[in-house]
Write a protein that holds these residues in place. Structure first.
Motif, PDB file in Angstrom:
ATOM      1  N   SER A 101      46.510 -38.653  16.389  1.00  4.47           N
ATOM      2  CA  SER A 101      47.580 -38.470  16.999  1.00  4.47           C
ATOM      3  C   SER A 101      48.489 -38.174  15.918  1.00  4.47           C
ATOM      4  CB  SER A 101      47.241 -40.488  17.642  1.00  4.47           C
ATOM      5  OG  SER A 101      47.647 -41.108  17.190  1.00  4.47           O
ATOM      6  N   ARG A 102      50.068 -37.915  16.515  1.00  5.16           N
ATOM      7  CA  ARG A 102      50.925 -37.615  15.654  1.00  5.16           C
ATOM      8  C   ARG A 102      51.501 -39.108  15.052  1.00  5.16           C
ATOM      9  NH1 ARG A 102      53.344 -32.415  16.064  1.00  5.16           N
ATOM     10  NH2 ARG A 102      54.666 -33.562  15.388  1.00  5.16           N
ATOM     11  N   LYS A 103      51.252 -39.733  15.682  1.00  2.00           N
ATOM     12  CA  LYS A 103      51.874 -41.300  14.955  1.00  2.00           C
ATOM     13  C   LYS A 103      50.844 -41.701  13.705  1.00  2.00           C
ATOM     14  CE  LYS A 103      52.743 -45.897  16.509  1.00  2.00           C
ATOM     15  NZ  LYS A 103      52.681 -46.933  17.525  1.00  2.00           N
ATOM     16  N   THR A 104      49.866 -41.629  13.844  1.00  3.99           N
ATOM     17  CA  THR A 104      48.412 -42.130  13.161  1.00  3.99           C
ATOM     18  C   THR A 104      48.985 -41.060  12.161  1.00  3.99           C
ATOM     19  OG1 THR A 104      47.108 -42.880  14.710  1.00  3.99           O
ATOM     20  CG2 THR A 104      46.443 -41.674  12.062  1.00  3.99           C
ATOM     21  N   MET A 105      49.139 -39.110  11.374  1.00  4.81           N
ATOM     22  CA  MET A 105      49.137 -38.632  10.521  1.00  4.81           C
ATOM     23  C   MET A 105      50.817 -38.932  10.556  1.00  4.81           C
ATOM     24  SD  MET A 105      47.741 -35.284  11.972  1.00  4.81           S
ATOM     25  CE  MET A 105      48.825 -35.104  13.707  1.00  4.81           C
ATOM     26  N   LYS A 106      51.454 -39.595  10.330  1.00  6.80           N
ATOM     27  CA  LYS A 106      53.167 -39.548  10.295  1.00  6.80           C
ATOM     28  C   LYS A 106      52.911 -40.749   9.086  1.00  6.80           C
ATOM     29  CE  LYS A 106      56.943 -39.262  12.614  1.00  6.80           C
ATOM     30  NZ  LYS A 106      57.348 -39.026  13.834  1.00  6.80           N
ATOM     31  N   SER A 107      51.677 -42.068   9.985  1.00  7.78           N
ATOM     32  CA  SER A 107      51.666 -43.198   9.115  1.00  7.78           C
ATOM     33  C   SER A 107      51.005 -43.214   8.101  1.00  7.78           C
ATOM     34  CB  SER A 107      51.024 -44.465  10.184  1.00  7.78           C
ATOM     35  OG  SER A 107      50.487 -45.562   9.256  1.00  7.78           O
ATOM     36  N   ALA A 108      50.113 -42.685   7.699  1.00  5.83           N
ATOM     37  CA  ALA A 108      49.310 -41.762   7.117  1.00  5.83           C
ATOM     38  C   ALA A 108      49.744 -40.789   5.655  1.00  5.83           C
ATOM     39  CB  ALA A 108      47.735 -41.077   7.343  1.00  5.83           C
ATOM     40  N   ALA A 149      47.922 -31.989   4.267  1.00  2.00           N
ATOM     41  CA  ALA A 149      46.841 -31.348   5.502  1.00  2.00           C
ATOM     42  C   ALA A 149      45.579 -31.161   5.926  1.00  2.00           C
ATOM     43  CB  ALA A 149      48.011 -29.931   5.946  1.00  2.00           C
ATOM     44  N   ALA A 150      44.979 -31.006   3.995  1.00  2.00           N
ATOM     45  CA  ALA A 150      43.467 -30.718   3.710  1.00  2.00           C
ATOM     46  C   ALA A 150      42.930 -33.370   4.497  1.00  2.00           C
ATOM     47  CB  ALA A 150      43.161 -30.812   1.932  1.00  2.00           C
ATOM     48  N   VAL A 151      43.508 -33.434   3.575  1.00  3.82           N
ATOM     49  CA  VAL A 151      43.438 -34.951   4.070  1.00  3.82           C
ATOM     50  C   VAL A 151      42.944 -35.455   4.833  1.00  3.82           C
ATOM     51  CG1 VAL A 151      44.046 -37.378   3.460  1.00  3.82           C
ATOM     52  CG2 VAL A 151      43.613 -35.974   2.137  1.00  3.82           C
ATOM     53  N   LEU A 152      44.129 -34.647   6.446  1.00  2.00           N
ATOM     54  CA  LEU A 152      43.902 -35.031   7.323  1.00  2.00           C
ATOM     55  C   LEU A 152      43.443 -33.542   8.407  1.00  2.00           C
ATOM     56  CD1 LEU A 152      48.016 -36.183   7.850  1.00  2.00           C
ATOM     57  CD2 LEU A 152      46.371 -37.361   7.399  1.00  2.00           C
ATOM     58  N   ASP A 153      43.436 -32.559   8.081  1.00  2.00           N
ATOM     59  CA  ASP A 153      42.267 -31.842   8.168  1.00  2.00           C
ATOM     60  C   ASP A 153      43.421 -31.101   9.437  1.00  2.00           C
ATOM     61  OD1 ASP A 153      39.989 -29.850   8.873  1.00  2.00           O
ATOM     62  OD2 ASP A 153      39.503 -31.259  10.223  1.00  2.00           O
ATOM     63  N   GLU A 154      44.236 -30.838   8.948  1.00  2.00           N
ATOM     64  CA  GLU A 154      45.533 -30.294   9.583  1.00  2.00           C
ATOM     65  C   GLU A 154      45.697 -29.700   9.529  1.00  2.00           C
ATOM     66  OE1 GLU A 154      46.688 -29.683  12.740  1.00  2.00           O
ATOM     67  OE2 GLU A 154      46.206 -31.735  13.426  1.00  2.00           O
ATOM     68  N   GLU A 155      46.582 -28.153  10.327  1.00  2.00           N
ATOM     69  CA  GLU A 155      47.460 -27.148   9.780  1.00  2.00           C
ATOM     70  C   GLU A 155      48.395 -27.690   9.059  1.00  2.00           C
ATOM     71  OE1 GLU A 155      46.709 -24.039   9.963  1.00  2.00           O
ATOM     72  OE2 GLU A 155      44.404 -24.444  11.607  1.00  2.00           O
ATOM     73  N   LYS A 156      49.118 -26.675   8.265  1.00  5.62           N
ATOM     74  CA  LYS A 156      49.910 -26.629   6.763  1.00  5.62           C
ATOM     75  C   LYS A 156      51.344 -27.347   7.453  1.00  5.62           C
ATOM     76  CE  LYS A 156      49.331 -24.159   4.082  1.00  5.62           C
ATOM     77  NZ  LYS A 156      49.744 -23.203   2.866  1.00  5.62           N
ATOM     78  N   SER A 157      51.552 -26.186   9.137  1.00  4.46           N
ATOM     79  CA  SER A 157      52.663 -26.186   9.745  1.00  4.46           C
ATOM     80  C   SER A 157      53.150 -27.717  10.480  1.00  4.46           C
ATOM     81  CB  SER A 157      52.519 -24.583  10.361  1.00  4.46           C
ATOM     82  OG  SER A 157      51.605 -25.057  11.240  1.00  4.46           O
ATOM     83  N   GLU A 202      55.952 -30.131   9.244  1.00  4.89           N
ATOM     84  CA  GLU A 202      57.260 -30.478  10.247  1.00  4.89           C
ATOM     85  C   GLU A 202      57.018 -32.239  10.550  1.00  4.89           C
ATOM     86  OE1 GLU A 202      57.059 -30.371  15.214  1.00  4.89           O
ATOM     87  OE2 GLU A 202      55.728 -29.201  14.526  1.00  4.89           O
ATOM     88  N   LEU A 203      55.379 -32.746  10.502  1.00  2.00           N
ATOM     89  CA  LEU A 203      55.660 -34.344  10.357  1.00  2.00           C
ATOM     90  C   LEU A 203      56.184 -34.778   9.072  1.00  2.00           C
ATOM     91  CD1 LEU A 203      52.087 -34.682  11.690  1.00  2.00           C
ATOM     92  CD2 LEU A 203      53.616 -34.876  13.097  1.00  2.00           C
ATOM     93  N   PHE A 204      56.433 -34.659   8.079  1.00  4.61           N
ATOM     94  CA  PHE A 204      56.930 -35.045   6.856  1.00  4.61           C
ATOM     95  C   PHE A 204      58.290 -34.996   7.420  1.00  4.61           C
ATOM     96  CE2 PHE A 204      53.671 -33.806   3.451  1.00  4.61           C
ATOM     97  CZ  PHE A 204      53.578 -35.237   3.555  1.00  4.61           C
ATOM     98  N   ARG A 205      58.777 -34.027   8.511  1.00  8.24           N
ATOM     99  CA  ARG A 205      60.704 -34.014   7.914  1.00  8.24           C
ATOM    100  C   ARG A 205      60.760 -34.792   9.482  1.00  8.24           C
ATOM    101  NH1 ARG A 205      60.349 -26.875   7.395  1.00  8.24           N
ATOM    102  NH2 ARG A 205      60.512 -27.253   5.090  1.00  8.24           N
ATOM    103  N   GLU A 206      60.082 -34.743   9.822  1.00 14.18           N
ATOM    104  CA  GLU A 206      60.465 -35.708  10.995  1.00 14.18           C
ATOM    105  C   GLU A 206      61.005 -37.286  10.538  1.00 14.18           C
ATOM    106  OE1 GLU A 206      57.681 -35.645  14.594  1.00 14.18           O
ATOM    107  OE2 GLU A 206      57.454 -33.928  15.118  1.00 14.18           O
ATOM    108  N   LEU A 207      59.520 -37.744   9.955  1.00 11.96           N
ATOM    109  CA  LEU A 207      59.768 -38.234   8.852  1.00 11.96           C
ATOM    110  C   LEU A 207      60.900 -37.740   8.288  1.00 11.96           C
ATOM    111  CD1 LEU A 207      56.045 -39.593   7.995  1.00 11.96           C
ATOM    112  CD2 LEU A 207      57.010 -41.515   9.619  1.00 11.96           C
ATOM    113  N   GLN A 208      61.396 -37.749   7.169  1.00  7.82           N
ATOM    114  CA  GLN A 208      62.809 -37.501   6.486  1.00  7.82           C
ATOM    115  C   GLN A 208      63.632 -38.012   7.362  1.00  7.82           C
ATOM    116  OE1 GLN A 208      63.408 -33.535   5.095  1.00  7.82           O
ATOM    117  NE2 GLN A 208      63.603 -34.520   3.429  1.00  7.82           N
TER     118      GLN A 208
END
Length: 200
Positions: A3-10, A28-36, A40-46
């Protein structure tokens, strides 16, 4: 799929532990997710950190993200460290000393992660001044050294104990939770005893 919440926590955890800006491609490699998506998650946290007025912020540089201290809080670092007059401390030294004081026991990678820049020379300078000392080693990867403030630190700042540290809101989030304190207590190793064992 996380989930987005889990990934942001990670991402918060990885930034904290990495010790330097964390590249989007690596996260992205650790989360097995697209870089884009990760970017976006990094910038949301920011944005969240900025909107909440947090003392720790997230800085983006060359498609990498890492923790830094909020520049407007420099005044609190100066107030905290004003009693040290024997040898004036640089702004970097004041910042590192504040992080160690509030976060101890703490490893260099944790300090680097919070500041967003390497701190080895600054820490060595604080050790030379007798304000910081090595108290042992963590049992984490590489068994990094653990740093704490000294009795000299308490003496120069006029504190009877670490409980007397000013409760400055911007630094309170640096304090460890009771759970973290308990975990670190189990990780502490008698440094002198360990060194003697290595020599034998």
């Amino acid at each position: 799929m996380y989930s987005r919440k889990t990934m942001k926590s990670a991402l918060e955890t990885m930034m904290f532990m990495w010790g330097e800006p964390l590249e989007v491609k690596d996260a992205a490699a650790v989360l097995d997710e697209e870089k884009s998506v990760v970017r976006e998650l990094f910038r949301e946290l920011q944005t969240e950190y900025e909107q909440e007025g947090r003392g720790i912020r997230i800085r983006e540089a060359d498609d990498a993200f890492g923790y830094v201290t909020h520049i407007e809080n420099d005044i609190f670092v100066r107030k905290l460290c004003t009693p040290v007059r024997v040898k004036r401390l640089s702004q970097a030294a004041l910042e590192v000393l504040a992080i160690i004081a509030y976060r101890q026991p703490v490893t260099r990678s944790e300090i680097d992660s919070i500041r967003g820049i390497k701190s080895e020379r600054v820490i060595d300078g604080l050790i030379d001044k007798g304000l910081v000392e090595i108290s042992g080693r963590s049992e984490g990867i590489g068994r990094p050294l653990i740093y704490v403030t000294t009795r000299e630190f308490l003496k120069k700042f006029g504190f009877a104990s670490l409980k007397d540290l000013p409760e400055v809101p911007e630094y309170e989030e640096l304090r460890r939770t009771p759970e973290e304190e308990a975990g670190y207590g189990q990780m502490m190793i008698d440094f002198e005893g360990q060194e003697e064992s290595n020599e034998n």
